[in-house]
Design a protein around this motif. Structure first.
Motif, PDB file in Angstrom:
ATOM      1  N   LEU A  52      10.221   9.321   5.403  1.00  0.00           N
ATOM      2  CA  LEU A  52      10.812   8.344   4.474  1.00  0.00           C
ATOM      3  C   LEU A  52      10.223   8.526   3.082  1.00  0.00           C
ATOM      4  N   ASN A  53      11.080   8.691   2.101  1.00  0.00           N
ATOM      5  CA  ASN A  53      10.611   8.891   0.734  1.00  0.00           C
ATOM      6  C   ASN A  53      10.219   7.589   0.050  1.00  0.00           C
ATOM      7  N   LYS A  54      10.758   6.485   0.525  1.00  0.00           N
ATOM      8  CA  LYS A  54      10.411   5.192  -0.057  1.00  0.00           C
ATOM      9  C   LYS A  54      10.381   4.125   1.034  1.00  0.00           C
ATOM     10  N   CYS A  55       9.714   3.039   0.721  1.00  0.00           N
ATOM     11  CA  CYS A  55       9.601   1.942   1.686  1.00  0.00           C
ATOM     12  C   CYS A  55      10.972   1.312   1.910  1.00  0.00           C
ATOM     13  N   PRO A  56      11.365   1.115   3.156  1.00  0.00           N
ATOM     14  CA  PRO A  56      12.659   0.462   3.426  1.00  0.00           C
ATOM     15  C   PRO A  56      12.673  -0.951   2.830  1.00  0.00           C
ATOM     16  N   SER A  57      13.874  -1.473   2.606  1.00  0.00           N
ATOM     17  CA  SER A  57      13.986  -2.858   2.149  1.00  0.00           C
ATOM     18  C   SER A  57      13.590  -3.787   3.287  1.00  0.00           C
ATOM     19  N   VAL A  58      13.318  -5.020   2.951  1.00  0.00           N
ATOM     20  CA  VAL A  58      12.900  -5.982   3.972  1.00  0.00           C
ATOM     21  C   VAL A  58      14.004  -6.193   5.002  1.00  0.00           C
ATOM     22  N   LEU A  59      15.272  -6.181   4.564  1.00  0.00           N
ATOM     23  CA  LEU A  59      16.371  -6.332   5.522  1.00  0.00           C
ATOM     24  C   LEU A  59      16.481  -5.116   6.431  1.00  0.00           C
ATOM     25  N   GLU A  60      16.319  -3.930   5.879  1.00  0.00           N
ATOM     26  CA  GLU A  60      16.328  -2.718   6.699  1.00  0.00           C
ATOM     27  C   GLU A  60      15.210  -2.770   7.739  1.00  0.00           C
ATOM     28  N   LEU A  98       0.803  -1.226   0.000  1.00  0.00           N
ATOM     29  CA  LEU A  98       0.000   0.000   0.000  1.00  0.00           C
ATOM     30  C   LEU A  98       0.834   1.274   0.000  1.00  0.00           C
ATOM     31  N   GLY A  99       2.126   1.155   0.345  1.00  0.00           N
ATOM     32  CA  GLY A  99       2.991   2.326   0.364  1.00  0.00           C
ATOM     33  C   GLY A  99       2.646   3.288   1.490  1.00  0.00           C
ATOM     34  N   GLY A 100       3.069   4.538   1.342  1.00  0.00           N
ATOM     35  CA  GLY A 100       2.842   5.537   2.377  1.00  0.00           C
ATOM     36  C   GLY A 100       1.484   6.184   2.274  1.00  0.00           C
ATOM     37  N   THR A 101       0.453   5.435   2.583  1.00  0.00           N
ATOM     38  CA  THR A 101      -0.923   5.926   2.492  1.00  0.00           C
ATOM     39  C   THR A 101      -1.567   5.948   3.865  1.00  0.00           C
ATOM     40  N   SER A 102      -2.649   6.688   3.972  1.00  0.00           N
ATOM     41  CA  SER A 102      -3.384   6.731   5.232  1.00  0.00           C
ATOM     42  C   SER A 102      -3.967   5.360   5.561  1.00  0.00           C
ATOM     43  N   LEU A 103      -4.296   4.577   4.525  1.00  0.00           N
ATOM     44  CA  LEU A 103      -4.833   3.232   4.759  1.00  0.00           C
ATOM     45  C   LEU A 103      -3.787   2.331   5.391  1.00  0.00           C
ATOM     46  N   ILE A 162       4.371   1.508  14.053  1.00  0.00           N
ATOM     47  CA  ILE A 162       3.448   2.615  13.772  1.00  0.00           C
ATOM     48  C   ILE A 162       4.238   3.844  13.331  1.00  0.00           C
ATOM     49  N   GLY A 163       5.382   4.077  13.980  1.00  0.00           N
ATOM     50  CA  GLY A 163       6.222   5.218  13.622  1.00  0.00           C
ATOM     51  C   GLY A 163       6.710   5.136  12.181  1.00  0.00           C
ATOM     52  N   ILE A 164       7.137   3.956  11.756  1.00  0.00           N
ATOM     53  CA  ILE A 164       7.602   3.786  10.373  1.00  0.00           C
ATOM     54  C   ILE A 164       6.474   4.072   9.388  1.00  0.00           C
ATOM     55  N   SER A 165       5.274   3.597   9.699  1.00  0.00           N
ATOM     56  CA  SER A 165       4.142   3.828   8.783  1.00  0.00           C
ATOM     57  C   SER A 165       3.832   5.315   8.662  1.00  0.00           C
ATOM     58  N   PHE A 166       3.886   6.038   9.778  1.00  0.00           N
ATOM     59  CA  PHE A 166       3.668   7.485   9.737  1.00  0.00           C
ATOM     60  C   PHE A 166       4.794   8.189   8.972  1.00  0.00           C
ATOM     61  N   ASP A 167       6.024   7.742   9.180  1.00  0.00           N
ATOM     62  CA  ASP A 167       7.172   8.381   8.509  1.00  0.00           C
ATOM     63  C   ASP A 167       7.084   8.204   6.998  1.00  0.00           C
ATOM     64  N   LEU A 168       6.662   7.014   6.560  1.00  0.00           N
ATOM     65  CA  LEU A 168       6.510   6.788   5.121  1.00  0.00           C
ATOM     66  C   LEU A 168       5.340   7.608   4.579  1.00  0.00           C
ATOM     67  N   TYR A 169       4.296   7.709   5.363  1.00  0.00           N
ATOM     68  CA  TYR A 169       3.146   8.545   4.974  1.00  0.00           C
ATOM     69  C   TYR A 169       3.569  10.009   4.846  1.00  0.00           C
ATOM     70  N   ASP A 170       4.353  10.485   5.822  1.00  0.00           N
ATOM     71  CA  ASP A 170       4.826  11.874   5.784  1.00  0.00           C
ATOM     72  C   ASP A 170       5.747  12.121   4.596  1.00  0.00           C
ATOM     73  N   GLY A 171       6.495  11.098   4.206  1.00  0.00           N
ATOM     74  CA  GLY A 171       7.406  11.236   3.080  1.00  0.00           C
ATOM     75  C   GLY A 171       6.701  11.475   1.758  1.00  0.00           C
ATOM     76  N   HIS A 172       5.394  11.219   1.723  1.00  0.00           N
ATOM     77  CA  HIS A 172       4.622  11.437   0.502  1.00  0.00           C
ATOM     78  C   HIS A 172       3.681  12.637   0.627  1.00  0.00           C
ATOM     79  N   ARG A 173       3.872  13.419   1.668  1.00  0.00           N
ATOM     80  CA  ARG A 173       3.086  14.646   1.838  1.00  0.00           C
ATOM     81  C   ARG A 173       3.940  15.856   1.483  1.00  0.00           C
ATOM     82  N   PRO A 174       3.326  16.976   1.159  1.00  0.00           N
ATOM     83  CA  PRO A 174       4.091  18.197   0.873  1.00  0.00           C
ATOM     84  C   PRO A 174       4.932  18.594   2.080  1.00  0.00           C
ATOM     85  N   PRO A 175       6.214  18.881   1.903  1.00  0.00           N
ATOM     86  CA  PRO A 175       7.097  19.208   3.031  1.00  0.00           C
ATOM     87  C   PRO A 175       6.592  20.351   3.898  1.00  0.00           C
TER      88      PRO A 175
END
Length: 465
Positions: free
Chosen positions: A158-166, A92-97, A133-146
């Motif tokens: 976060l501008n993109k989803c971290p890799s699975v290892l990260e 789903l990426g950095g979405t509110s869902l 939860i923090g990571i999900s918010f950070d990815l969501y924020d990365g897709h909002r206007p600065p």
């Protein structure tokens, strides 16, 4: 040997726990925290500045093994939560869902598993829930206007989803995933990518780590000594109830410190391990010396000199408090009321801890105490006579001593429901000290505040220096 969840535990742990008078899970947890130091030394020697994937695998491997050693197959609760959360963000990426799914799923899963306050898999799960939860918010924020983000959100977006290892490396970082400290994905990425120390040379953080380790041992020793005077069962015992009033409130304050020092000692020890890893770099001071307080969870100078409960909030469990401020409190600005936002944030904290009524009573007292202190300051500040009186040096000295005593005693009061959990226990303890906290705090908005506001009306007189 004894069996636990299908795994085999060495007799030495059981025997040592009996010798020291502690339970086996607590001793395992202590050894797990201390294991962060040799792991940090191995990391510094062989992995610092190396391939990022190798560093992630190191973090994942030893984090998982430490979790398995403590909780056996229950560690797969952690693995499952991480995997599901990552899959959600990947799809789903950095979405509110994605934020909503990760938020609700992890909170509900934690609450279903929480039925006691014993040392079990839900302890690291509490840390994990906030991290995910923090990571999900950070990815969501990365897709909002600065321009729509706060200063803090811009730093960790976060501008993109971290890799699975990260993702797994961050959540299972061996020096922090059991009891904290909390830190964002962005810090972990910067750490692995060598931004805290150029090249392949480990950072000069050994002295800072040794200092934090020494403080952790010191506070752990004080905790053990105070345990000779007080304990949780003692606070609702007939022995405590039969003491004189002044003896009881003194022991109430001592028990409060005993309870807080248990957490402080763990946080200092884990922070020391994180410092040794090099994770905690926080820029330089005015002299150009590196700062290693990037994941500091307790500010000792403020904590040991508290004169108001806000100082406890500023100095104790600071990473969690900052997390709550950033991801809950500040995102409720649309409510248009600071008190409602604060109450909602505290309600989230209570739910995060579990279903026991003691959590809700404890955080209710945090809300009402901060509310009372804020109003007292407002009354004093708005009245010239009061302001001038409290500005006198002789008065300030006496008031400071009284406030130190006030925070010492009533922090113990506020912690009673948090530590004792069940109504019958903390109500018995409350009754033993004649409900002094209820009389002082609960009656404030009902009785004391209206009366004082009438007596000390807001004056337009300027304060006389």
């Amino acid at each position: 040997m004894s069996e636990k969840d299908g795994s085999v535990s060495f007799n030495i742990i059981t025997n040592l726990s009996n010798l020291l008078g502690t339970n086996e899970p607590a001793l395992r947890l202590l050894f797990t925290i201390l294991a962060g130091y040799p792991l940090a030394l191995i990391y510094r020697k062989f992995l610092y500045g190396r391939n990022a994937a190798v560093q992630h695998v190191f973090s994942i491997t030893f984090g998982f093994l430490l979790g398995f050693w403590n909780y056996g197959l229950d560690i797969f609760h952690t693995v499952f939560a991480i995997a599901l959360s990552y899959s959600t963000l990947f799809v789903l990426g950095g979405t509110s869902l994605s934020v909503a799914i990760i938020f609700i799923y992890n909170i509900v899963y934690l609450l279903i598993g929480t039925d006691s306050y014993d040392i079990n898999w839900t302890m690291p799960q509490c840390i994990l829930v906030l991290r995910l939860i923090g990571i999900s918010f950070d990815l969501y924020d990365g897709h909002r206007p600065p321009e729509t983000l706060s200063t803090e959100s811009k730093k960790v977006a976060l501008n993109k989803c971290p890799s699975v290892l990260e993702f797994f490396g961050h959540t299972l970082f061996p020096a922090s995933f059991m009891v904290g400290p909390q830190f964002p994905m962005k810090r972990y990425q910067d750490f692995v990518n060598g931004k805290f120390s150029p090249g392949r040379t480990p950072p000069p953080s050994e002295k800072a780590a040794a200092l934090r380790f020494g403080l952790g041992v010191f506070y752990l020793s004080i905790f053990q000594l105070l345990g000779l005077l007080v304990s949780d069962p003692f606070m609702y015992s007939n022995e405590f109830a039969d003491l004189g009033f002044f003896s009881k409130i003194l022991l109430l304050g001592i028990w409060g410190r005993y309870t807080l020092y248990k957490y402080i000692s763990c946080w200092l020890l884990t922070e020391g391990a994180c410092i040794l890893f090099g994770l905690t770099y926080n820029g330089t001071d005015e002299h150009g010396a590196p700062l290693w307080n990037g994941v500091e969870n307790v500010k000792l100078s403020i904590f040991e000199n508290t004169t108001e409960f806000t100082h406890y909030i500023q100095s104790f469990n600071t990473n969690t408090n900052s997390w709550i401020a950033q991801y809950v409190y500040k995102r409720l600005k649309f409510l248009g009321n600071r008190n409602i936002s604060q109450l909602a944030a505290l309600l989230f904290l209570a739910i995060w801890h579990g279903f026991h009524s003691g959590y809700y009573v404890c955080f209710f007292f945090e809300f009402i105490v901060v509310y009372m202190e804020r109003e007292v300051k407002s009354i004093v500040k708005s009245n010239a006579a009061l302001s001038n009186f409290f500005a006198r040096s002789s008065v300030l000295l006496v008031v400071n001593l009284l406030l130190r005593l006030y925070t010492f005693i009533f922090m113990g009061w506020c912690l009673l429901p948090f530590a004792l959990l069940t109504f019958d226990r903390y109500w018995t303890a409350f009754s033993s000290v004649y409900h002094i906290g209820t009389i002082l705090f609960v009656l404030w908005p009902i009785l004391y505040s209206p009366i004082l506001k009438i007596i000390f009306k807001r004056g337009s007189k300027t304060r006389v220096e």
